[in-house]
Every structure is written in structure tokens, then in C-alpha cells.
Design an enzyme around this catalytic site. Structure first.
Site, PDB file in Angstrom:
ATOM      1  N   GLU A  79      57.966 110.746   3.360  1.00  0.00           N
ATOM      2  CA  GLU A  79      56.948 110.129   4.138  1.00  0.00           C
ATOM      3  C   GLU A  79      57.237 109.799   5.674  1.00  0.00           C
ATOM      4  O   GLU A  79      56.810 110.001   6.488  1.00  0.00           O
ATOM      5  CB  GLU A  79      56.384 108.901   3.385  1.00  0.00           C
ATOM      6  CG  GLU A  79      55.726 109.331   2.156  1.00  0.00           C
ATOM      7  CD  GLU A  79      55.533 108.210   1.276  1.00  0.00           C
ATOM      8  OE1 GLU A  79      55.004 108.334   0.168  1.00  0.00           O
ATOM      9  OE2 GLU A  79      55.664 107.105   1.579  1.00  0.00           O
TER      10      GLU A  79
ATOM     11  N   TYR B 132      50.340 113.679   1.589  1.00  0.00           N
ATOM     12  CA  TYR B 132      50.049 113.440   0.288  1.00  0.00           C
ATOM     13  C   TYR B 132      50.100 114.847  -0.581  1.00  0.00           C
ATOM     14  O   TYR B 132      49.293 115.008  -1.521  1.00  0.00           O
ATOM     15  CB  TYR B 132      48.629 113.056   0.347  1.00  0.00           C
ATOM     16  CG  TYR B 132      48.199 111.721   0.842  1.00  0.00           C
ATOM     17  CD1 TYR B 132      48.762 110.715  -0.116  1.00  0.00           C
ATOM     18  CD2 TYR B 132      47.367 111.356   1.744  1.00  0.00           C
ATOM     19  CE1 TYR B 132      48.491 109.284   0.134  1.00  0.00           C
ATOM     20  CE2 TYR B 132      47.082 109.823   1.938  1.00  0.00           C
ATOM     21  CZ  TYR B 132      47.730 109.013   1.181  1.00  0.00           C
ATOM     22  OH  TYR B 132      47.420 107.601   1.520  1.00  0.00           O
TER      23      TYR B 132
ATOM     24  N   HIS C 152      48.933 101.985   1.889  1.00  0.00           N
ATOM     25  CA  HIS C 152      49.748 102.853   1.078  1.00  0.00           C
ATOM     26  C   HIS C 152      51.237 102.315   1.187  1.00  0.00           C
ATOM     27  O   HIS C 152      51.896 101.749   2.333  1.00  0.00           O
ATOM     28  CB  HIS C 152      49.780 104.141   1.588  1.00  0.00           C
ATOM     29  CG  HIS C 152      50.828 105.151   0.972  1.00  0.00           C
ATOM     30  ND1 HIS C 152      50.794 105.865   0.045  1.00  0.00           N
ATOM     31  CD2 HIS C 152      52.222 105.373   1.358  1.00  0.00           C
ATOM     32  CE1 HIS C 152      51.724 106.687  -0.316  1.00  0.00           C
ATOM     33  NE2 HIS C 152      52.555 106.397   0.682  1.00  0.00           N
TER      34      HIS C 152
ATOM     35  N   ASN D 215      41.839 101.594   0.188  1.00  0.00           N
ATOM     36  CA  ASN D 215      42.315 100.631  -0.643  1.00  0.00           C
ATOM     37  C   ASN D 215      43.443 100.036   0.422  1.00  0.00           C
ATOM     38  O   ASN D 215      44.270  99.519  -0.215  1.00  0.00           O
ATOM     39  CB  ASN D 215      43.159 101.184  -1.837  1.00  0.00           C
ATOM     40  CG  ASN D 215      44.165 102.053  -1.625  1.00  0.00           C
ATOM     41  OD1 ASN D 215      44.192 102.739  -0.471  1.00  0.00           O
ATOM     42  ND2 ASN D 215      44.545 102.588  -2.694  1.00  0.00           N
TER      43      ASN D 215
ATOM     44  N   LYS E  89      45.779 101.441   6.111  1.00  0.00           N
ATOM     45  CA  LYS E  89      44.716 102.518   6.282  1.00  0.00           C
ATOM     46  C   LYS E  89      43.588 102.240   7.135  1.00  0.00           C
ATOM     47  O   LYS E  89      43.611 100.927   7.759  1.00  0.00           O
ATOM     48  CB  LYS E  89      44.450 102.611   4.585  1.00  0.00           C
ATOM     49  CG  LYS E  89      45.523 103.431   4.025  1.00  0.00           C
ATOM     50  CD  LYS E  89      44.972 103.805   2.666  1.00  0.00           C
ATOM     51  CE  LYS E  89      46.109 104.456   1.716  1.00  0.00           C
ATOM     52  NZ  LYS E  89      45.385 104.890   0.447  1.00  0.00           N
TER      53      LYS E  89
HETATM   54  P1  CMP Z   1      48.111 105.740  -2.074  1.00  0.00           P
HETATM   55  O1  CMP Z   1      48.994 104.614  -2.386  1.00  0.00           O
HETATM   56  O2  CMP Z   1      47.800 105.965  -0.511  1.00  0.00           O
HETATM   57  O3  CMP Z   1      48.376 107.046  -2.667  1.00  0.00           O
HETATM   58  C1  CMP Z   1      47.574 107.908  -2.998  1.00  0.00           C
HETATM   59  C2  CMP Z   1      46.026 107.508  -2.786  1.00  0.00           C
HETATM   60  O4  CMP Z   1      45.160 108.300  -3.507  1.00  0.00           O
HETATM   61  C3  CMP Z   1      45.677 106.421  -3.469  1.00  0.00           C
HETATM   62  O5  CMP Z   1      46.507 105.293  -2.517  1.00  0.00           O
HETATM   63  C4  CMP Z   1      44.339 106.194  -3.707  1.00  0.00           C
HETATM   64  O6  CMP Z   1      43.583 105.961  -2.476  1.00  0.00           O
HETATM   65  C5  CMP Z   1      43.949 107.549  -3.916  1.00  0.00           C
HETATM   66  N1  CMP Z   1      43.680 107.779  -5.367  1.00  0.00           N
HETATM   67  C6  CMP Z   1      44.510 107.640  -6.291  1.00  0.00           C
HETATM   68  N2  CMP Z   1      43.662 107.805  -7.279  1.00  0.00           N
HETATM   69  C7  CMP Z   1      42.651 108.214  -7.066  1.00  0.00           C
HETATM   70  C8  CMP Z   1      41.177 108.544  -7.931  1.00  0.00           C
HETATM   71  N3  CMP Z   1      41.287 108.454  -9.222  1.00  0.00           N
HETATM   72  N4  CMP Z   1      40.126 108.621  -6.974  1.00  0.00           N
HETATM   73  C9  CMP Z   1      40.135 108.629  -5.790  1.00  0.00           C
HETATM   74  N5  CMP Z   1      41.411 108.286  -4.910  1.00  0.00           N
HETATM   75  C10 CMP Z   1      42.469 108.154  -5.754  1.00  0.00           C
END
Ligand code: CMP
Length: 132
Positions: A127, A50, A116, A113, A10
Site C-alpha cells: 500500500e 485494493y 482504511h 467507513n 477516506k
Molecule cells: P477497507 O478497510 O478500506 O478495505 C476494503 C474495503 O472494502 C473496506 O474498507 C470496506 O469499505 C469495503 N467493503 C468490505 N466489505 C464490503 C462489503 N461486503 N460490501 C461493500 N464494501 C465492503
């Protein structure tokens, strides 16, 4: 054919030059990188990628973050790669992710984070078609 998964390094991690460090963790585990590219997600791609989250309160922030700058996408393959990758990346929120996992080591917060990964073969099929 070996099992495949898709990872996205990311914007927060690509910006900090963590691409090589993150990819090496998969290679050290014995997995093969079978496709790779750097790209900018468009808003349309992000909304499709998403779509499972499109009714969640954080959807706008998620789309805005993933489209904010260049990411690196890779298809990784090997035995049981989907589940093993989920272990390598760690829990969604870096606060909960164990040290030694990618999110535990590099994640900033639940949005930024670092990585993904597909959570199932159905997610992978969807995806990979958005990205490659
Ligand atoms: P990812 O694995 O990319 O898949 C969906 C993303 O949504 C996840 O990583 C997080 O970055 C984001 N995400 C999931 N839960 C939350 C939340 N409660 N608040 C904000 N972002 C979230």
C-alpha cells in the site's frame, strides 16, 4: 526501525473535516506520524491498492468511492502499530464497530467507513508503494 502502518482517511471523513480529529487519536495513543499527504486516488492506483478485492461484488463501488474526492494518507509508526491501529479504527462495518472507535464514531456505512488501515506488514509494503 519501528513498526509502520498506512492509514487512508477516506472521502467521507475528509469531506466532513475530520482529519485532525482522526489523526489526534493516533498521536494520543503515543504513535508518530512519519509521512502525510493529501491526494486524489486515480482509478489505476485504486485498482492496485485494493487488488485483493478485485473479484468481490463491491469492488466497483470501492474504487469509485476512494477516487471520488481528496483523501489524506499517513504512515504511522510505533510499537505494535498495525494491530493497535486495527483496534483504534474498529470493525469494517460501522454498524458493528464499537463506540470510541473511528468507524464506530464517524463511519456512515460499509463503503463510507471513514478510514482504511493496513492489515499486515505485507499489506503495508504494497500500500505504501502505491501511495508514497
Ligand atoms: P477497507 O478497510 O478500506 O478495505 C476494503 C474495503 O472494502 C473496506 O474498507 C470496506 O469499505 C469495503 N467493503 C468490505 N466489505 C464490503 C462489503 N461486503 N460490501 C461493500 N464494501 C465492503
Amino acid at each position: 526501525m519501528a513498526e509502520q502502518t498506512l492509514i487512508i482517511i477516506k472521502p467521507d471523513a475528509a469531506k466532513r473535516n475530520l482529519v485532525g480529529e482522526i489523526l489526534s487519536r493516533f498521536e494520543k495513543k503515543g504513535f508518530t506520524i512519519s509521512k502525510i499527504k493529501a491526494l486524489n486516488f486515480t482509478v489505476e492506483m485504486a485498482e492496485q491498492f485494493y487488488s485483493a478485492h478485485n473479484s468481490k461484488p463491491f469492488f466497483g463501488e470501492l474504487v469509485s468511492f476512494i477516487t471520488s474526492r481528496k483523501v489524506v494518507a499517513a504512515v504511522i509508526e510505533g510499537e505494535n502499530v498495525i494491530d493497535t491501529t486495527r483496534e483504534i479504527i474498529g470493525k469494517t462495518n460501522p454498524k458493528d464497530a464499537a463506540p470510541g472507535t473511528i468507524r464506530g464514531d464517524f463511519g456512515i456505512d460499509i463503503t463510507e467507513n471513514s478510514i482504511h488501515a493496513s492489515d499486515s506488514s505485507e499489506s503495508f509494503d504494497k500500500e505504501v508503494n502505491v501511495v508514497f
